[in-house]
Design an enzyme around this catalytic site. Structure first.
Site, PDB file in Angstrom:
ATOM      1  CG  ASP A  71     -16.011   8.649 -11.770  1.00 50.67           C
ATOM      2  OD1 ASP A  71     -15.358   7.459 -11.610  1.00 50.67           O
ATOM      3  OD2 ASP A  71     -15.943   9.721 -11.102  1.00 50.67           O
ATOM      4  CD  GLU A 129     -10.784   8.193  -8.448  1.00 49.03           C
ATOM      5  OE1 GLU A 129      -9.906   8.380  -7.452  1.00 49.03           O
ATOM      6  OE2 GLU A 129     -10.892   8.632  -9.525  1.00 49.03           O
TER       7      GLU A 129
END
Length: 390
Positions: A71, A129
């Protein structure tokens, strides 16, 4: 095209097209397409966009997992690279594009040599994350990412701008801190600025309260244990001549030890109660536990250290202090032995490198070959170690 060139191409494409946590649909599709092209079987559906690649070696043995986060961050990029983000307000400012592409490159190499691998390799592409406290590691495990194949050990690699290219940062135990959130709403009573005795000034109480919070670290936690309390936002007040009746605060607590965290939580609760009585205000308080501390398994840290020294030389392993930043990889380490280590990626010639999460963060692509080579060799050596221990 060499694997390094291929990895660089993938990384640049991911960098141009960043996706935030929980939205990594196109990133996930790209990962799947690359795995399919390389002939690596995979499974999907973990934490929505997570992907698990599976490389089967030729002989029975252990299972090694390798993890990369996928991400991006809600940051507007300010670099001048030709492949800068094309998505407004989104940027790979923490190097997850490099992590993803290097793990793919590692998978490509391991797939080519799978007949020489005494065991199984799991390629874990983890979403979300950056979204503490939920993250992506726990949802992936809850969705069964390791139900069929349980890792004997798991490794994670993170680019690190504080280290030059060619250096590896690793510690036997603590690497990253626990990352928790705080929020407070201090409610007093409004009034005219010229008549403070008729109100209960939430701003004055807030000033005292913040100072008292800082004394927890300096006077209640063991000075040999690291701890940080930071208030990051303050919102309150109406006008220059009005006593504020409420102030909202948010912040974070960073610790390595569970004892330090417990001390801080207890003292904050006592401070809240004491301030409510002393200043006749109400304080709504929330402590949200995020990621645990990222603590390496010493025997596997030694394997990474020996592997890196064998490839890059002992001088490539400088002594490093742990970071107070948080990391979702800690949730994998709560269930499986493993290691989280840093890959030097500083921009050449830059005296003070831009840190992670900075809109000008720069990943030196000269680190790609070292990153892939290190992960491949760590995997091979870990499989050999597991084979010998059986």
């Amino acid at each position: 095209m060499t694997i390094t060139e291929r990895v660089k191409e993938i990384r640049r494409d991911l960098h141009r097209n960043p996706e935030l946590g929980g939205e990594e649909w196109e990133t996930s599709k790209r990962i799947q397409a690359e795995l399919e092209k390389a002939g690596i079987p995979f499974k999907t559906g973990f934490a929505k966009t997570g992907v698990l690649g599976i490389i089967e070696g030729s002989g029975s043995g252990g299972t090694v997992a390798l993890r990369a986060d996928i991400d991006a961050l809600p940051i507007t990029e300010k670099t001048n690279v030709e492949f800068k983000s094309t998505v407004a307000g989104k940027m790979h400012a923490c190097g997850h594009d490099a992590h993803t592409s290097m793990l793919l490159g590692t998978g490509f190499k391991l797939q080519e040599m799978k007949d020489q691998l005494p065991g199984r390799v799991l390629l874990v592409f983890q979403p979300n994350e950056e979204s503490t406290p939920i993250g992506g590691a726990r949802p992936m495990m809850e969705d069964g990412v390791f139900d069929e194949y349980k890792p004997d050990v798991i490794f994670g690699q993170h680019v690190w701008p504080d280290l030059p290219v060619g250096k590896i940062g690793i510690r036997d135990k603590e690497m990253m801190a626990a990352s928790d959130r705080l929020s407070f709403t201090i409610t007093g009573a409004a009034g005219h600025a010229s008549m403070p005795h008729q109100g209960k000034d939430a701003i004055v109480v807030t000033a005292e309260f913040i100072s008292s919070l800082q004394s927890i670290v300096s006077r209640n936690t063991n000075p040999l244990e690291s701890a940080v309390i930071t208030i990051g936002t303050i919102n309150g007040g109406y006008r220059y001549n009005v006593i504020a009746d409420h102030v909202e605060l948010t912040g974070t607590v960073r610790t390595y030890s569970k004892q330090a965290k417990a001390t801080i939580k207890r003292r904050i609760e006592n401070l809240v109660k004491g301030f409510e009585i002393a200043y006749e205000v109400k304080i709504a308080y929330d402590y949200i536990e995020g990621y645990d501390a990222t603590v390496n398994t010493p025997e596997w840290a030694e394997l990474v250290r020996d592997t890196a020294a064998g490839s890059l030389g002992e001088e490539a392993l400088p002594a490093v202090d742990p970071s107070m930043a948080g990391e979702d990889f800690s949730r994998f380490l709560a269930h499986y032995p493993g290691v989280f280590y840093w890959l030097g990626c500083a921009k050449e010639g830059e005296e003070i490198p831009k840190p992670l999460h900075d809109p000008e963060f720069y990943f030196n692509e000269d680190a790609i070959e070292i990153g892939v080579d290190t992960m491949v060799k760590v995997t091979v050596n870990a499989l050999k170690k597991l084979k010998e221990s059986r």
